[in-house]
Motif scaffolding. Structure first.
Motif, PDB file in Angstrom:
ATOM      1  N   SER A 212       0.853  -1.186   0.000  1.00 43.68           N
ATOM      2  CA  SER A 212       0.000   0.000   0.000  1.00 43.68           C
ATOM      3  C   SER A 212       0.887   1.233   0.000  1.00 43.68           C
ATOM      4  O   SER A 212       1.783   1.363   0.838  1.00 43.68           O
ATOM      5  CB  SER A 212      -0.907  -0.001   1.236  1.00 43.68           C
ATOM      6  N   VAL A 213       0.645   2.148  -0.963  1.00 49.26           N
ATOM      7  CA  VAL A 213       1.500   3.338  -1.090  1.00 49.26           C
ATOM      8  C   VAL A 213       0.652   4.583  -1.311  1.00 49.26           C
ATOM      9  O   VAL A 213      -0.439   4.514  -1.881  1.00 49.26           O
ATOM     10  CB  VAL A 213       2.488   3.189  -2.273  1.00 49.26           C
ATOM     11  N   PRO A 214       1.137   5.769  -0.867  1.00 55.05           N
ATOM     12  CA  PRO A 214       0.461   7.025  -1.219  1.00 55.05           C
ATOM     13  C   PRO A 214       0.463   7.197  -2.737  1.00 55.05           C
ATOM     14  O   PRO A 214       1.401   6.764  -3.412  1.00 55.05           O
ATOM     15  CB  PRO A 214       1.310   8.090  -0.530  1.00 55.05           C
ATOM     16  N   VAL A 215      -0.544   7.857  -3.272  1.00 61.56           N
ATOM     17  CA  VAL A 215      -0.742   7.898  -4.717  1.00 61.56           C
ATOM     18  C   VAL A 215       0.470   8.464  -5.459  1.00 61.56           C
ATOM     19  O   VAL A 215       1.092   7.787  -6.293  1.00 61.56           O
ATOM     20  CB  VAL A 215      -2.005   8.709  -5.073  1.00 61.56           C
ATOM     21  N   LEU A 216       0.812   9.711  -5.181  1.00 65.27           N
ATOM     22  CA  LEU A 216       1.853  10.363  -5.981  1.00 65.27           C
ATOM     23  C   LEU A 216       3.252   9.862  -5.626  1.00 65.27           C
ATOM     24  O   LEU A 216       4.069   9.595  -6.507  1.00 65.27           O
ATOM     25  CB  LEU A 216       1.767  11.882  -5.820  1.00 65.27           C
ATOM     26  N   PHE A 217       3.537   9.736  -4.351  1.00 64.30           N
ATOM     27  CA  PHE A 217       4.842   9.226  -3.924  1.00 64.30           C
ATOM     28  C   PHE A 217       5.031   7.801  -4.441  1.00 64.30           C
ATOM     29  O   PHE A 217       6.118   7.426  -4.892  1.00 64.30           O
ATOM     30  CB  PHE A 217       4.937   9.258  -2.397  1.00 64.30           C
ATOM     31  N   GLY A 218       3.962   7.024  -4.384  1.00 60.10           N
ATOM     32  CA  GLY A 218       4.044   5.657  -4.873  1.00 60.10           C
ATOM     33  C   GLY A 218       4.308   5.601  -6.357  1.00 60.10           C
ATOM     34  O   GLY A 218       5.126   4.803  -6.842  1.00 60.10           O
ATOM     35  N   ARG A 219       3.639   6.476  -7.101  1.00 60.65           N
ATOM     36  CA  ARG A 219       3.776   6.475  -8.564  1.00 60.65           C
ATOM     37  C   ARG A 219       5.173   6.915  -8.995  1.00 60.65           C
ATOM     38  O   ARG A 219       5.794   6.311  -9.868  1.00 60.65           O
ATOM     39  CB  ARG A 219       2.718   7.407  -9.154  1.00 60.65           C
ATOM     40  N   HIS A 220       5.688   7.987  -8.359  1.00 59.92           N
ATOM     41  CA  HIS A 220       6.945   8.568  -8.799  1.00 59.92           C
ATOM     42  C   HIS A 220       8.176   7.915  -8.182  1.00 59.92           C
ATOM     43  O   HIS A 220       9.228   7.860  -8.831  1.00 59.92           O
ATOM     44  CB  HIS A 220       6.966  10.069  -8.488  1.00 59.92           C
ATOM     45  N   CYS A 221       8.069   7.436  -6.942  1.00 60.49           N
ATOM     46  CA  CYS A 221       9.254   6.947  -6.233  1.00 60.49           C
ATOM     47  C   CYS A 221       9.244   5.434  -5.981  1.00 60.49           C
ATOM     48  O   CYS A 221      10.264   4.768  -6.177  1.00 60.49           O
ATOM     49  CB  CYS A 221       9.397   7.683  -4.900  1.00 60.49           C
ATOM     50  N   VAL A 222       8.116   4.903  -5.539  1.00 58.01           N
ATOM     51  CA  VAL A 222       8.082   3.494  -5.144  1.00 58.01           C
ATOM     52  C   VAL A 222       7.947   2.559  -6.339  1.00 58.01           C
ATOM     53  O   VAL A 222       8.649   1.545  -6.435  1.00 58.01           O
ATOM     54  CB  VAL A 222       6.937   3.240  -4.148  1.00 58.01           C
ATOM     55  N   ALA A 223       7.040   2.882  -7.260  1.00 57.78           N
ATOM     56  CA  ALA A 223       6.781   1.993  -8.397  1.00 57.78           C
ATOM     57  C   ALA A 223       8.047   1.668  -9.207  1.00 57.78           C
ATOM     58  O   ALA A 223       8.268   0.506  -9.556  1.00 57.78           O
ATOM     59  CB  ALA A 223       5.694   2.581  -9.295  1.00 57.78           C
TER      60      ALA A 223
END
Length: 312
Positions: free
Chosen positions: A98-109
């Protein structure tokens, strides 16, 4: 042998959790299932393991002796599993994150995409949401959260990175309304804030003496999406408090200008969180290691030239 082991994990978890309810959360079971498992264990052993009242539970003398032996036995079993698992060079199975939307998209993914390429027998399922999910109830293996974390008896947390923040505005806005020279000067400006569930995330700024202030800004727009805040700032809607990794692309394009940089604006902490367990699977461990190695370099500072002295 399986009959002799049945109920022992629930018993030990209930002792260490302090209640059947918390043990059930940790084991991803219902409270009733944990209670029945321990009741069957007591019946099989022919002894009472817990003294129960409506308000509390405590071990009996027999329960304490049995608990100490069970802990040693489970530790040996865990050591055996860890020894087998440590020999694996590849993570296997499904990992739910589970990730925050923008942080997940730009950094985690991007990090987890690379991880999936390294471990083709590993399936990664990412859920993008700024809502705080119940990891145990919704069966997530790992989550990323920002800001302060509440105390928890069911979760383990590890600091992942310090996310540098800054305050910025569009050049058109600053041309029309001027650039605030200090913290007090921000009170005459319009702000775009991040808010969720009726709660606004406070802006925290350090003055030249090191004292921390919360600038009084006229908040006219509140969004629960960081990109929407950045877009509004680019459109000239006011001052925005944003993470440097998001602001940098707009700064390079000349769409946003720094008002107060990451040396003055206090950062936020980013954490990895996962359900407490005696044994951490390889799939989870390699994901944690990859994120810890890569994420800090993605959330670096964005500084403005030292032309403004920040004062209270």
């Amino acid at each position: 042998m399986s009959d002799r082991l049945h109920g022992i994990s629930a018993f030990v978890e209930a002792v260490e959790a302090g209640s059947f309810a918390v043990a059930a959360q940790r084991m991803r079971l219902t409270r009733s299932a944990v209670g029945k498992s321990i009741a069957r264990l007591e019946q099989r052993l022919g002894v009472r393991l817990f003294q129960r009242t409506t308000r509390s539970q405590s071990l009996t003398e027999d329960g304490q002796a049995y608990y100490e032996r069970c802990v040693r036995a489970l530790a040996e079993l865990d050591a055996g599993v860890s020894a087998l698992d440590s020999g694996k060079s590849e993570a296997i199975g499904r990992l739910r994150v589970s990730v925050p939307v923008l942080f997940g998209r730009h950094c985690v993914a991007p990090v987890l995409l690379a991880l999936a390429r390294q471990h083709p027998r590993m399936t990664i399922e990412m859920s993008f949401s700024d809502q705080v999910v119940d990891l145990v109830e919704e069966k997530f293996d790992l989550a990323i959260r920002s800001g302060s974390l509440p105390d928890s008896t069911t979760l383990v947390a590890r600091r992942l990175a310090t996310q540098d923040m800054a305050i910025c505005a569009a050049p058109s806005y600053l041309t029309k309304y001027g650039t605030p020279a200090d913290i007090a000067g921000m009170s005459t400006h319009v702000g775009i804030a991040y808010g969720r569930a009726g709660r606004l995330e406070p802006w925290r700024v350090r003055d030249s003496s090191g004292e921390v202030h919360k600038p009084q800004v006229d908040i006219r727009l509140v969004f629960d999406d960081l990109q929407a805040i950045a877009d509004a700032a680019v459109a000239g809607a006011g001052l925005a408090w944003l993470p440097c990794w998001l602001m940098s692309k707009h700064s390079r394009a000349g769409e946003l200008t720094l008002v107060m940089d990451s040396e003055s604006v206090l950062p936020t902490e980013i954490y990895l969180v996962w359900p407490q367990s005696r044994y951490l699977p390889t799939k989870t461990r390699v994901a944690i290691d990859a994120l810890v190695a890569e994420i800090p370099g993605m959330v670096g500072k964005l500084q403005k030239p030292p032309v403004t002295t920040i004062a209270a």
